[in-house]
Design a protein around this motif. Sequence first.
Motif, PDB file in Angstrom:
ATOM      1  N   PRO A 197      36.863  14.111  39.258  1.00 40.51           N
ATOM      2  CA  PRO A 197      37.260  13.163  40.305  1.00 40.51           C
ATOM      3  C   PRO A 197      36.336  13.218  41.526  1.00 40.51           C
ATOM      4  N   GLU A 198      36.415  12.145  42.310  1.00 42.39           N
ATOM      5  CA  GLU A 198      35.636  12.101  43.558  1.00 42.39           C
ATOM      6  C   GLU A 198      35.922  13.334  44.394  1.00 42.39           C
ATOM      7  N   GLN A 199      34.961  13.711  45.189  1.00 44.33           N
ATOM      8  CA  GLN A 199      35.042  14.868  46.081  1.00 44.33           C
ATOM      9  C   GLN A 199      35.002  16.203  45.344  1.00 44.33           C
ATOM     10  N   SER A 200      34.814  16.176  44.027  1.00 45.29           N
ATOM     11  CA  SER A 200      34.694  17.443  43.302  1.00 45.29           C
ATOM     12  C   SER A 200      33.215  17.771  43.106  1.00 45.29           C
ATOM     13  N   GLU A 201      32.952  19.044  42.940  1.00 43.90           N
ATOM     14  CA  GLU A 201      31.584  19.490  42.695  1.00 43.90           C
ATOM     15  C   GLU A 201      31.061  18.863  41.407  1.00 43.90           C
ATOM     16  N   ASP A 202      31.935  18.761  40.409  1.00 41.43           N
ATOM     17  CA  ASP A 202      31.537  18.172  39.136  1.00 41.43           C
ATOM     18  C   ASP A 202      31.181  16.700  39.289  1.00 41.43           C
ATOM     19  N   ASN A 203      31.852  15.995  40.206  1.00 39.60           N
ATOM     20  CA  ASN A 203      31.575  14.582  40.401  1.00 39.60           C
ATOM     21  C   ASN A 203      30.157  14.390  40.930  1.00 39.60           C
ATOM     22  N   ALA A 204      29.679  15.323  41.726  1.00 38.35           N
ATOM     23  CA  ALA A 204      28.301  15.239  42.230  1.00 38.35           C
ATOM     24  C   ALA A 204      27.314  15.345  41.064  1.00 38.35           C
ATOM     25  N   LEU A 205      27.610  16.209  40.109  1.00 34.99           N
ATOM     26  CA  LEU A 205      26.765  16.344  38.921  1.00 34.99           C
ATOM     27  C   LEU A 205      26.783  15.047  38.118  1.00 34.99           C
ATOM     28  N   LEU A 206      27.966  14.498  37.893  1.00 34.97           N
ATOM     29  CA  LEU A 206      28.110  13.238  37.176  1.00 34.97           C
ATOM     30  C   LEU A 206      27.343  12.130  37.882  1.00 34.97           C
ATOM     31  N   GLY A 207      27.532  12.019  39.193  1.00 36.15           N
ATOM     32  CA  GLY A 207      26.842  10.991  39.966  1.00 36.15           C
ATOM     33  C   GLY A 207      25.330  11.130  39.899  1.00 36.15           C
ATOM     34  N   GLY A 208      24.850  12.357  39.921  1.00 38.24           N
ATOM     35  CA  GLY A 208      23.406  12.599  39.835  1.00 38.24           C
ATOM     36  C   GLY A 208      22.828  12.157  38.506  1.00 38.24           C
ATOM     37  N   VAL A 209      23.562  12.408  37.432  1.00 45.10           N
ATOM     38  CA  VAL A 209      23.099  11.995  36.110  1.00 45.10           C
ATOM     39  C   VAL A 209      23.091  10.471  36.007  1.00 45.10           C
ATOM     40  N   ILE A 210      24.162   9.831  36.442  1.00 44.77           N
ATOM     41  CA  ILE A 210      24.236   8.369  36.356  1.00 44.77           C
ATOM     42  C   ILE A 210      23.159   7.723  37.238  1.00 44.77           C
ATOM     43  N   LEU A 211      22.953   8.258  38.425  1.00 45.73           N
ATOM     44  CA  LEU A 211      21.900   7.739  39.298  1.00 45.73           C
ATOM     45  C   LEU A 211      20.531   7.881  38.631  1.00 45.73           C
ATOM     46  N   SER A 212      20.283   9.007  38.011  1.00 44.17           N
ATOM     47  CA  SER A 212      18.995   9.245  37.349  1.00 44.17           C
ATOM     48  C   SER A 212      18.782   8.278  36.189  1.00 44.17           C
ATOM     49  N   ILE A 213      19.823   8.027  35.422  1.00 46.42           N
ATOM     50  CA  ILE A 213      19.719   7.080  34.314  1.00 46.42           C
ATOM     51  C   ILE A 213      19.436   5.680  34.863  1.00 46.42           C
ATOM     52  N   THR A 214      20.124   5.335  35.938  1.00 45.50           N
ATOM     53  CA  THR A 214      19.920   4.027  36.559  1.00 45.50           C
ATOM     54  C   THR A 214      18.490   3.890  37.075  1.00 45.50           C
ATOM     55  N   LEU A 215      17.954   4.947  37.651  1.00 43.52           N
ATOM     56  CA  LEU A 215      16.561   4.934  38.117  1.00 43.52           C
ATOM     57  C   LEU A 215      15.603   4.661  36.961  1.00 43.52           C
ATOM     58  N   MET A 216      15.865   5.263  35.810  1.00 40.18           N
ATOM     59  CA  MET A 216      14.998   5.085  34.646  1.00 40.18           C
ATOM     60  C   MET A 216      15.170   3.695  34.030  1.00 40.18           C
ATOM     61  N   PHE A 217      16.360   3.124  34.163  1.00 38.23           N
ATOM     62  CA  PHE A 217      16.624   1.794  33.614  1.00 38.23           C
ATOM     63  C   PHE A 217      15.946   0.707  34.443  1.00 38.23           C
ATOM     64  N   ASP A 218      15.963   0.860  35.764  1.00 36.95           N
ATOM     65  CA  ASP A 218      15.405  -0.162  36.650  1.00 36.95           C
ATOM     66  C   ASP A 218      14.551   0.494  37.732  1.00 36.95           C
ATOM     67  N   PRO A 219      13.406   1.054  37.344  1.00 37.80           N
ATOM     68  CA  PRO A 219      12.607   1.803  38.319  1.00 37.80           C
ATOM     69  C   PRO A 219      12.004   0.951  39.428  1.00 37.80           C
ATOM     70  N   GLU A 220      11.718  -0.337  39.162  1.00 32.84           N
ATOM     71  CA  GLU A 220      11.128  -1.166  40.215  1.00 32.84           C
ATOM     72  C   GLU A 220      12.089  -1.343  41.384  1.00 32.84           C
ATOM     73  N   SER A 221      13.356  -1.622  41.076  1.00 33.49           N
ATOM     74  CA  SER A 221      14.351  -1.761  42.154  1.00 33.49           C
ATOM     75  C   SER A 221      14.527  -0.446  42.889  1.00 33.49           C
ATOM     76  N   ALA A 222      14.546   0.641  42.137  1.00 32.05           N
ATOM     77  CA  ALA A 222      14.693   1.957  42.760  1.00 32.05           C
ATOM     78  C   ALA A 222      13.495   2.257  43.658  1.00 32.05           C
ATOM     79  N   LEU A 223      12.303   1.918  43.174  1.00 34.28           N
ATOM     80  CA  LEU A 223      11.099   2.167  43.958  1.00 34.28           C
ATOM     81  C   LEU A 223      11.110   1.335  45.232  1.00 34.28           C
ATOM     82  N   SER A 224      11.561   0.097  45.121  1.00 31.25           N
ATOM     83  CA  SER A 224      11.656  -0.767  46.293  1.00 31.25           C
ATOM     84  C   SER A 224      12.632  -0.197  47.323  1.00 31.25           C
ATOM     85  N   ALA A 225      13.784   0.250  46.855  1.00 25.27           N
ATOM     86  CA  ALA A 225      14.775   0.852  47.762  1.00 25.27           C
ATOM     87  C   ALA A 225      14.232   2.127  48.394  1.00 25.27           C
TER      88      ALA A 225
END
Length: 192
Positions: free
Chosen positions: A126-154
């Motif tokens: 759940p949100e605010q848990s240490e594990d949620n930060a790990l989950l969020g980091g993985v999903i963010l990383s996958i998203t970066l790899m899926f759409d790197p141009e948008s990520a690079l722009s941001a």
Amino acid sequence: MAQTLKEFIANHKLHNHLLSDMQTHGFVTAMAAAPHLIDPSEWLAFMWGGEETSPFESHELLEEYANIIVAIWNEQREALLSNQWQWPEACALDDEEIVNAETRLFCEGLLQGWTLARDDWETLMPEQSEDNALLGGVILSITLMFDPESALSAMEQQGAAELAQFEEVFNAMPTMLCGLTMRAAQRVEESM
């Protein structure tokens, strides 16, 4: 020798009816990483767009396809839980495009699979848990790899655009995805 998924799709001219080989591998990897096992019968239809009717000419072809998918799931699950998972061989970084098309397709499938197991992930981590930060980091990383141009722009807007960061994320993904899967399995076991 059994057919690979790529061979099966090509041999039966199913390119326009099924997720691509890389999208499928990404989706199945997400299902293999999911905290609670989801029966393939509940998600197999996503491989052909969720339609009720499968694109296969016979029940035997559907069964052959399902067996290939389950074999991929078994392989991915074992690799994730033993900290041995690696990017598929076709996935790579690209000097001009940041990541190659295969990496994008794999990440697209992975993100599609995550959405199917999202409730399980959010309940377990759940949100605010240490594990949620790990989950969020993985999903963010996958998203970066899926759409790197948008990520690079941001990132450029934040003054932190460096291609080297994509290489670090790409190289760290196996460790992160294995760690997340093993942590989820541990949490599920603890809750029983």
